[in-house]
Design a protein around this motif. Structure first.
Motif, PDB file in Angstrom:
ATOM      1  N   MET A   1     -49.341 -63.817  72.694  1.00 27.84           N
ATOM      2  CA  MET A   1     -49.725 -65.197  72.945  1.00 27.84           C
ATOM      3  C   MET A   1     -49.352 -65.572  74.374  1.00 27.84           C
ATOM      4  O   MET A   1     -48.177 -65.549  74.724  1.00 27.84           O
TER       5      MET A   1
ATOM      6  N   ASP B   1     -48.347 -67.866  77.467  1.00 28.04           N
ATOM      7  CA  ASP B   1     -47.536 -69.083  77.521  1.00 28.04           C
ATOM      8  C   ASP B   1     -48.363 -70.368  77.584  1.00 28.04           C
ATOM      9  O   ASP B   1     -48.044 -71.329  76.877  1.00 28.04           O
TER      10      ASP B   1
ATOM     11  N   CYS C   1     -49.402 -71.327  74.224  1.00 32.75           N
ATOM     12  CA  CYS C   1     -48.302 -71.837  73.398  1.00 32.75           C
ATOM     13  C   CYS C   1     -48.206 -73.354  73.539  1.00 32.75           C
ATOM     14  O   CYS C   1     -47.973 -74.063  72.561  1.00 32.75           O
TER      15      CYS C   1
ATOM     16  N   LEU D   1     -44.598 -67.204  65.519  1.00 31.08           N
ATOM     17  CA  LEU D   1     -45.367 -67.634  66.685  1.00 31.08           C
ATOM     18  C   LEU D   1     -45.053 -69.091  67.010  1.00 31.08           C
ATOM     19  O   LEU D   1     -44.838 -69.447  68.167  1.00 31.08           O
ATOM     20  N   TRP D   2     -45.009 -69.936  65.988  1.00 28.13           N
ATOM     21  CA  TRP D   2     -44.707 -71.350  66.204  1.00 28.13           C
ATOM     22  C   TRP D   2     -43.329 -71.507  66.870  1.00 28.13           C
ATOM     23  O   TRP D   2     -43.179 -72.234  67.849  1.00 28.13           O
TER      24      TRP D   2
ATOM     25  N   HIS E   1     -41.604 -69.359  68.598  1.00 34.88           N
ATOM     26  CA  HIS E   1     -41.668 -68.841  69.973  1.00 34.88           C
ATOM     27  C   HIS E   1     -42.306 -69.873  70.899  1.00 34.88           C
ATOM     28  O   HIS E   1     -41.787 -70.155  71.989  1.00 34.88           O
ATOM     29  N   CYS E   2     -43.420 -70.430  70.466  1.00 35.15           N
ATOM     30  CA  CYS E   2     -44.139 -71.384  71.317  1.00 35.15           C
ATOM     31  C   CYS E   2     -43.337 -72.664  71.550  1.00 35.15           C
ATOM     32  O   CYS E   2     -43.325 -73.203  72.644  1.00 35.15           O
TER      33      CYS E   2
ATOM     34  N   SER F   1     -42.069 -74.045  75.216  1.00 38.45           N
ATOM     35  CA  SER F   1     -42.743 -75.280  75.608  1.00 38.45           C
ATOM     36  C   SER F   1     -41.771 -76.381  76.011  1.00 38.45           C
ATOM     37  O   SER F   1     -42.189 -77.411  76.507  1.00 38.45           O
TER      38      SER F   1
END
Length: 113
Positions: free
Chosen positions: A61, A63, A66, A104-105, A107-108, A112
């Motif tokens: 993914m 950045d 994200c 994934l969530w 990580h993002c 962020s």
């Protein structure tokens, strides 16, 4: 011109994926319209495709995507991933996909901030 063609191609791929998966879930038309109007419009077609590849394949993914994902919101992300993961062809690995989606969530969200 090449960048424009790539964006158009990506848009059609995402639209095809959404059209292929959403009807298979017995989602009421109003609910599907609500998801489309409130969730998918918050992310670019390229980022939507990157999210799908990151969760359902072994993609990475970027950045900037994200940030789009976090802007989309957790409820939208979870709902759309769950709809796709409920597909009869994918249901055997649904738990794996939902875990990848949560990872994934997280990580993002972390990048962020």
């Amino acid at each position: 011109m090449s960048k424009f063609n790539t964006q158009i191609t990506t848009l059609f791929i995402v639209l095809a994926l959404v059209c292929a998966f959403v009807p298979a879930f017995s989602v009421e038309e109003a609910e599907a319209t609500l998801l489309w109007n409130t969730c998918l419009v918050k992310i670019t077609p390229k980022c939507a495709l990157d999210i799908i590849v990151a969760v359902f394949e072994n993609g990475t993914m970027p950045d900037p995507c994200c940030k789009d994902l976090v802007k989309e919101g957790k409820v939208c992300h979870d709902t759309l991933i769950k709809y796709i993961a409920d597909n009869p062809m994918l249901i055997a690995h649904e738990t794996e996909y939902l875990k990848k989606s949560d990872d994934l969530w997280k990580h993002c969200v972390s990048i962020s901030k």
